[in-house]
Design a protein around this motif. Structure first.
Motif, short mmCIF file in Angstrom:
data_model
loop_
_atom_site.label_atom_id
_atom_site.label_comp_id
_atom_site.label_asym_id
_atom_site.label_seq_id
_atom_site.Cartn_x
_atom_site.Cartn_y
_atom_site.Cartn_z
N LEU A 32 17.09 116.02 -2.18
CA LEU A 32 16.67 116.65 -0.93
C LEU A 32 16.18 115.63 0.09
CD1 LEU A 32 14.72 119.65 -2.49
CD2 LEU A 32 16.99 119.72 -1.44
N ALA A 33 15.52 114.57 -0.40
CA ALA A 33 14.88 113.62 0.51
C ALA A 33 15.85 112.62 1.11
CB ALA A 33 13.78 112.86 -0.24
N ARG A 34 16.73 112.05 0.28
CA ARG A 34 17.56 110.96 0.78
C ARG A 34 19.03 111.06 0.40
NH1 ARG A 34 13.88 105.56 -0.32
NH2 ARG A 34 12.14 106.10 1.03
N SER A 35 19.44 112.17 -0.15
CA SER A 35 20.83 112.34 -0.59
C SER A 35 21.19 111.38 -1.71
CB SER A 35 21.81 112.15 0.59
OG SER A 35 21.41 112.88 1.71
N PHE A 36 20.18 110.92 -2.49
CA PHE A 36 20.44 110.01 -3.60
C PHE A 36 19.85 110.59 -4.89
CE2 PHE A 36 19.82 106.54 -0.21
CZ PHE A 36 21.16 106.57 0.16
N TRP A 131 17.56 113.29 12.97
CA TRP A 131 17.34 113.86 11.64
C TRP A 131 18.65 113.74 10.89
CZ3 TRP A 131 12.89 117.13 10.40
CH2 TRP A 131 13.00 117.82 9.18
N TRP A 132 18.67 113.01 9.78
CA TRP A 132 19.89 112.78 9.01
C TRP A 132 19.77 113.48 7.65
CZ3 TRP A 132 23.75 108.69 10.04
CH2 TRP A 132 23.58 108.09 11.29
N THR A 133 20.83 114.14 7.21
CA THR A 133 20.86 114.71 5.88
C THR A 133 22.31 114.97 5.50
OG1 THR A 133 19.90 116.42 4.44
CG2 THR A 133 20.65 117.13 6.62
N TYR A 134 22.55 115.30 4.24
CA TYR A 134 23.92 115.62 3.85
C TYR A 134 24.19 117.10 4.15
CZ TYR A 134 22.15 117.54 -0.61
OH TYR A 134 21.48 118.27 -1.57
N ALA A 135 25.45 117.41 4.36
CA ALA A 135 25.83 118.70 4.94
C ALA A 135 25.38 119.90 4.12
CB ALA A 135 27.35 118.75 5.15
N GLU A 151 23.04 119.76 16.05
CA GLU A 151 23.97 118.88 15.34
C GLU A 151 24.79 118.09 16.35
OE1 GLU A 151 27.79 119.15 12.34
OE2 GLU A 151 26.19 120.63 12.08
N GLU A 152 24.79 116.77 16.20
CA GLU A 152 25.48 115.89 17.15
C GLU A 152 26.67 115.17 16.54
OE1 GLU A 152 21.68 114.72 20.00
OE2 GLU A 152 22.33 113.28 18.47
N ALA A 153 26.63 114.96 15.23
CA ALA A 153 27.73 114.24 14.58
C ALA A 153 27.80 114.59 13.12
CB ALA A 153 27.52 112.73 14.73
N ARG A 154 28.98 114.40 12.56
CA ARG A 154 29.20 114.60 11.14
C ARG A 154 30.02 113.41 10.65
NH1 ARG A 154 29.57 119.51 7.53
NH2 ARG A 154 28.33 120.45 9.18
N LEU A 155 29.42 112.65 9.73
CA LEU A 155 30.09 111.48 9.17
C LEU A 155 30.78 111.92 7.88
CD1 LEU A 155 27.22 108.87 9.66
CD2 LEU A 155 28.90 109.69 11.31
N ARG A 156 32.09 111.95 7.92
CA ARG A 156 32.85 112.51 6.80
C ARG A 156 32.79 111.61 5.56
NH1 ARG A 156 38.58 113.02 8.89
NH2 ARG A 156 37.99 111.02 9.80
N ASP A 157 32.54 112.24 4.40
CA ASP A 157 32.54 111.53 3.12
C ASP A 157 31.69 110.26 3.15
OD1 ASP A 157 34.23 113.50 2.26
OD2 ASP A 157 35.99 112.23 2.02
N ALA A 158 30.50 110.38 3.72
CA ALA A 158 29.66 109.19 3.93
C ALA A 158 28.75 108.87 2.75
CB ALA A 158 28.83 109.36 5.19
N VAL A 159 28.48 109.85 1.89
CA VAL A 159 27.65 109.59 0.71
C VAL A 159 28.36 110.13 -0.53
CG1 VAL A 159 25.41 109.53 1.88
CG2 VAL A 159 26.31 111.72 1.11
N PHE A 160 28.06 109.52 -1.66
CA PHE A 160 28.73 109.89 -2.91
C PHE A 160 27.69 110.18 -3.98
CE2 PHE A 160 30.70 109.07 -7.01
CZ PHE A 160 31.91 109.73 -6.89
N ARG A 164 31.38 113.31 -6.33
CA ARG A 164 32.22 113.61 -5.16
C ARG A 164 31.54 113.13 -3.89
NH1 ARG A 164 31.17 118.55 -2.35
NH2 ARG A 164 29.38 119.70 -3.18
N TYR A 165 32.32 113.06 -2.80
CA TYR A 165 31.82 112.65 -1.51
C TYR A 165 31.24 113.83 -0.74
CZ TYR A 165 34.08 108.15 -2.19
OH TYR A 165 34.44 106.93 -2.67
#
Length: 200
Positions: A32-36, A131-135, A151-160, A164-165
């Motif tokens: 929840l905190a860092r997508s890790f 504010w950054w988080t995974y979708a 929402e201003e941007a969506r970085l596709r497949d940016a975290v794994f 899965r991405y």
């Protein structure tokens, strides 16, 4: 110290590293905190990460411990990271995590985020917050939108993770938007109070 009715945000102290170490080695919290969710960190590495904040030397990042106002119990952490890649500082990333599950669903996250935004816009006088988080992190995305972020941007497949991405979502809030929301909220609260006082 940044203080609300439910929580207070205070400076990080060395003795807080024990709680931070526990929280940052918790898979669910770090998802929840860092997508890790597979994030693991030693206490020594954690101390090195926050060394400049502990000494009061880092002007680009402010780290806070979130405390319950009623008993001063640490329940999470929050950060403001000021963008320093431009000559003039205009924006900052804000983030928070409630490491104690007993603190969930009590309004602590909302109040913490509002205290961070007050600091960003009213004390630091910055122009925008990010504010950054995974979708799929619906709790985080909905909290940001509740506070007025768009929402201003969506970085596709940016975290794994989870084999899965995932897309990263970037949400932004401008100072004038923050002030409009703040003014509208205060006006509504004042009208409600007056109506209550005038009722028979």
């Amino acid at each position: 110290m940044l203080s609300g009715t439910l929580v207070a945000l205070r400076a990080l102290e060395r003795e807080d590293l024990t709680a931070l170490h526990k929280w940052q080695n918790d898979e669910e919290i770090m998802r929840l905190a860092r997508s890790f969710p597979d994030h693991v960190i030693s206490k020594e590495a954690l101390e090195a990460e926050f060394a400049r904040e502990l000494k009061g030397e880092d002007t680009g990042r402010r780290a806070y411990i979130i405390e319950e106002k009623s008993n001063l119990k640490p329940v999470g952490w929050a950060t403001i990271r000021i963008h320093q890649f431009q000559r003039r500082m205009t924006g900052a990333d804000v983030g928070l995590a409630l490491g104690e599950r007993t603190a969930w669903n009590k309004g602590y996250g909302t109040q913490t985020a509002r205290l961070l935004l007050d600091e960003v816009f009213r004390q630091l006088n910055l122009h925008r917050a990010e504010w950054w988080t995974y979708a799929e992190n619906n709790v985080s995305v909905q909290l940001a939108k509740k506070l007025g972020f768009k929402e201003e941007a969506r970085l596709r497949d940016a975290v794994f993770f989870d084999n899965r991405y995932h897309d990263l979502v970037v949400l932004g809030l401008l100072k004038q938007e923050f002030e409009l929301i703040r003014t509208a909220s205060e006006t509504f609260r004042n009208k409600t109070t007056v109506s209550y006082l005038q009722s028979p």
